[in-house]
Design an enzyme around this catalytic site. Structure first.
Site, PDB file in Angstrom:
ATOM      1  N   GLN A 250     116.477  62.959 -63.362  1.00  0.00           N
ATOM      2  CA  GLN A 250     115.792  64.206 -63.714  1.00  0.00           C
ATOM      3  C   GLN A 250     115.772  64.432 -65.222  1.00  0.00           C
ATOM      4  O   GLN A 250     114.860  65.071 -65.748  1.00  0.00           O
ATOM      5  CB  GLN A 250     116.460  65.384 -63.011  1.00  0.00           C
ATOM      6  CG  GLN A 250     116.341  65.331 -61.494  1.00  0.00           C
ATOM      7  CD  GLN A 250     114.887  65.319 -61.031  1.00  0.00           C
ATOM      8  OE1 GLN A 250     114.125  66.232 -61.315  1.00  0.00           O
ATOM      9  NE2 GLN A 250     114.501  64.269 -60.314  1.00  0.00           N
ATOM     10  N   HIS A 253     112.567  63.785 -67.317  1.00  0.00           N
ATOM     11  CA  HIS A 253     111.425  64.697 -67.351  1.00  0.00           C
ATOM     12  C   HIS A 253     111.084  65.114 -68.778  1.00  0.00           C
ATOM     13  O   HIS A 253     109.912  65.230 -69.136  1.00  0.00           O
ATOM     14  CB  HIS A 253     111.724  65.948 -66.523  1.00  0.00           C
ATOM     15  CG  HIS A 253     111.222  65.872 -65.117  1.00  0.00           C
ATOM     16  ND1 HIS A 253     109.917  66.108 -64.779  1.00  0.00           N
ATOM     17  CD2 HIS A 253     111.864  65.597 -63.959  1.00  0.00           C
ATOM     18  CE1 HIS A 253     109.762  65.979 -63.474  1.00  0.00           C
ATOM     19  NE2 HIS A 253     110.929  65.663 -62.949  1.00  0.00           N
ATOM     20  N   GLU A 318     117.781  74.735 -60.711  1.00  0.00           N
ATOM     21  CA  GLU A 318     116.548  74.439 -59.966  1.00  0.00           C
ATOM     22  C   GLU A 318     116.823  73.468 -58.810  1.00  0.00           C
ATOM     23  O   GLU A 318     116.499  73.725 -57.661  1.00  0.00           O
ATOM     24  CB  GLU A 318     115.517  73.839 -60.926  1.00  0.00           C
ATOM     25  CG  GLU A 318     114.222  73.407 -60.257  1.00  0.00           C
ATOM     26  CD  GLU A 318     113.294  72.667 -61.199  1.00  0.00           C
ATOM     27  OE1 GLU A 318     112.114  72.531 -60.869  1.00  0.00           O
ATOM     28  OE2 GLU A 318     113.758  72.209 -62.281  1.00  0.00           O
ATOM     29  N   HIS A 319     117.399  72.322 -59.131  1.00  0.00           N
ATOM     30  CA  HIS A 319     117.742  71.306 -58.131  1.00  0.00           C
ATOM     31  C   HIS A 319     119.257  71.186 -58.029  1.00  0.00           C
ATOM     32  O   HIS A 319     119.931  71.086 -59.061  1.00  0.00           O
ATOM     33  CB  HIS A 319     117.191  69.930 -58.520  1.00  0.00           C
ATOM     34  CG  HIS A 319     115.724  69.898 -58.798  1.00  0.00           C
ATOM     35  ND1 HIS A 319     115.221  69.787 -60.082  1.00  0.00           N
ATOM     36  CD2 HIS A 319     114.660  69.962 -57.965  1.00  0.00           C
ATOM     37  CE1 HIS A 319     113.890  69.773 -60.018  1.00  0.00           C
ATOM     38  NE2 HIS A 319     113.533  69.883 -58.751  1.00  0.00           N
ATOM     39  N   ASP A 352     110.750  65.940 -55.027  1.00  0.00           N
ATOM     40  CA  ASP A 352     109.694  65.980 -56.033  1.00  0.00           C
ATOM     41  C   ASP A 352     108.405  65.337 -55.549  1.00  0.00           C
ATOM     42  O   ASP A 352     107.316  65.777 -55.924  1.00  0.00           O
ATOM     43  CB  ASP A 352     110.150  65.238 -57.302  1.00  0.00           C
ATOM     44  CG  ASP A 352     110.999  66.099 -58.212  1.00  0.00           C
ATOM     45  OD1 ASP A 352     111.085  67.312 -57.976  1.00  0.00           O
ATOM     46  OD2 ASP A 352     111.583  65.542 -59.169  1.00  0.00           O
ATOM     47  N   HIS A 412     100.577 116.649 -53.593  1.00  0.00           N
ATOM     48  CA  HIS A 412     101.030 115.901 -52.421  1.00  0.00           C
ATOM     49  C   HIS A 412     101.334 116.855 -51.263  1.00  0.00           C
ATOM     50  O   HIS A 412     100.981 116.597 -50.105  1.00  0.00           O
ATOM     51  CB  HIS A 412     102.312 115.109 -52.763  1.00  0.00           C
ATOM     52  CG  HIS A 412     102.091 113.896 -53.604  1.00  0.00           C
ATOM     53  ND1 HIS A 412     101.618 113.939 -54.891  1.00  0.00           N
ATOM     54  CD2 HIS A 412     102.318 112.566 -53.338  1.00  0.00           C
ATOM     55  CE1 HIS A 412     101.553 112.715 -55.386  1.00  0.00           C
ATOM     56  NE2 HIS A 412     101.977 111.856 -54.455  1.00  0.00           N
TER      57      HIS A 412
END
Length: 432
Positions: A250, A253, A318-319, A352, A412
């Site tokens: 990862q 990336h 995230e992961h 992914d 109202h």
């Protein structure tokens, strides 16, 4: 006790980078808002060296992209899309319209209504992220979105055939080869050539994410996706080779992608740095992964599984890859994560690319309050009410009148009082 053997860049350095991105994006959005297609073309030429006659791909161009792929490549795309479609359909089946009589004569309900138009951003400048087409375009179509617009930047000076094929096979109604902030702004604001959409989804670089943030409100978004993050939770059943493979897998990336090892094993923690160097020596993407590990990699040692849970929920990655003797322990107890990958037989790469869950996930600790992209993100749950009898209207009206008076809302209150006078009177007349 939680001990940090390796830490990442200080928060201040990250904030300075974010400020530079924010100013650049603000300028581009303003230019596109003022000058439309001319500004889109100018920025596409500047950033992507790409100025075609039309950014929208014709049917002939789409078919040429499909023809450029091998049968195996197309079959692989179709296989991945069948997994994503199957899980998205199962998720959609969990959503249902409801209608219930909560009091005699009072009916409440909600309908699940798809968004009318969505723009799907597919990153493709550095890596052609074919899978992002499945995750966004296909999921939107399963949700029932009528108009799905797909955009991606050029790759090596032209539309990437695999991305275009995946967009088309996923069901995109319009496909444009344009990327970056200029694509996001054009989708949100609209130009002469690109009609605006109601919502924009999909991952991207820091500039794309910032453009979505600045335009949120004018359009809906899925989430604000920062750099890819991965957290490995491991104990002494995990070896260094697997832990490092999943960290670097990862980290490649981007140079700002956090990769964190969280472990109860001192032996594993001490073995990881040497294994990082061994794998970087042969990894083709080492130039990126090395910087990411140096600047954003972390090694954290805990004394117990309870501390692992506490620290993992604080990180809210995230992961989260769980490489322990009992992965389900973390499934049962963790609350902050984008997606869990339980056990050595699965990994983040499966999620992914192909296994079927969506890879557009919360980053920057936003897993504390949101999940990732799924069919439900494209669907509005809208309520309605119906009052069937005079008696029910008068009953609710009496309570409403008093509550409005409590808050000082005279208008109202009159709305409620009118119903009490009209429908309560009808009841009184009927019993007189």
């Amino acid at each position: 006790m939680i001990r940090r053997l390796k830490t990442s860049k200080p928060v201040e350095a990250k904030a300075e980078i974010a400020a530079q991105v924010r100013d650049t994006v603000q300028t581009i959005i303003a230019e596109i808002g003022a000058h439309g297609d001319a500004a889109v073309r100018e920025y596409s030429a500047k950033f992507d060296k790409w100025t075609p006659e039309s950014f929208r791909l014709s049917d002939a161009q789409i078919q040429a992209c499909i023809a450029a792929l091998s049968t195996r490549e197309l079959d692989d795309i179709r296989f991945a899309q069948s997994q994503v479609r199957r899980f998205a359909e199962i998720q959609k089946s969990a959503l249902r319209d409801v209608e219930v009589e909560t009091l005699p004569g009072v009916v409440l309900g909600h309908k699940n209504i798809p968004v009318n138009s969505v723009g799907c951003y597919v990153p493709g400048g550095k890596y052609p992220l074919v899978a992002s087409a499945h995750m966004s375009v296909l999921t939107a179509k399963v949700a029932g979105v009528k108009r799905v617009v797909a955009v991606a930047p050029p790759f090596e000076g032209k539309p990437n055939p695999a991305i275009v094929a995946a967009m088309h096979l996923a069901g995109a109604d319009e496909i444009y080869c344009v990327g970056g902030v200029q694509a996001i702004a054009a989708l949100a604001l609209g130009t002469d050539q690109i009609a605006p959409v109601d919502m924009i989804v999909g991952p991207g670089n820091a500039y794309v994410a910032e453009a979505k943030r600045q335009l949120f409100g004018r359009i809906g978004i899925d989430l604000l996706a920062g750099p890819t993050e991965t957290l490995i939770i491991a104990d002494d059943t995990c070896d260094a080779e697997m832990a490092v493979t999943d960290l670097l897998g990862q980290a490649e990336h981007g140079v700002n992608s956090p990769a964190i090892l969280l472990t109860t094993s001192v032996a594993l923690a001490e073995a990881v740095p040497a294994e990082i160097e061994r794998q970087l020596a042969v990894l083709p993407t080492a130039a990126v992964a090395r910087v990411a590990w140096q600047d954003y990699g972390e090694i954290i040692v805990c004394d117990s599984v309870e501390e692992l849970i506490e620290e993992a929920d604080r990180i809210a990655s995230e992961h989260v890859q769980v490489l322990t003797i009992d992965p389900d322990y973390f499934l049962d107890r963790m609350t902050n994560y984008g997606a869990l990958f339980l056990g050595a037989r699965t990994n983040v790469s499966y999620g992914d690319k192909v296994i079927g869950t969506n890879h557009t996930l919360p980053t920057m600790r936003s897993a504390r309050f949101t999940g990732g992209l799924w069919v439900g993100k494209f669907i509005k749950t809208c309520t309605y009410q119906r009052v069937l009898t005079d008696e029910a209207s008068a009953l609710v009206g009496e309570y409403c009148s008093r509550l409005c008076a409590l808050e000082g809302f005279a208008g109202h209150k009159e709305q409620a009082d009118l119903r009490v006078r009209r429908y309560g009177k009808a009841k009184a007349d009927a019993t007189a």
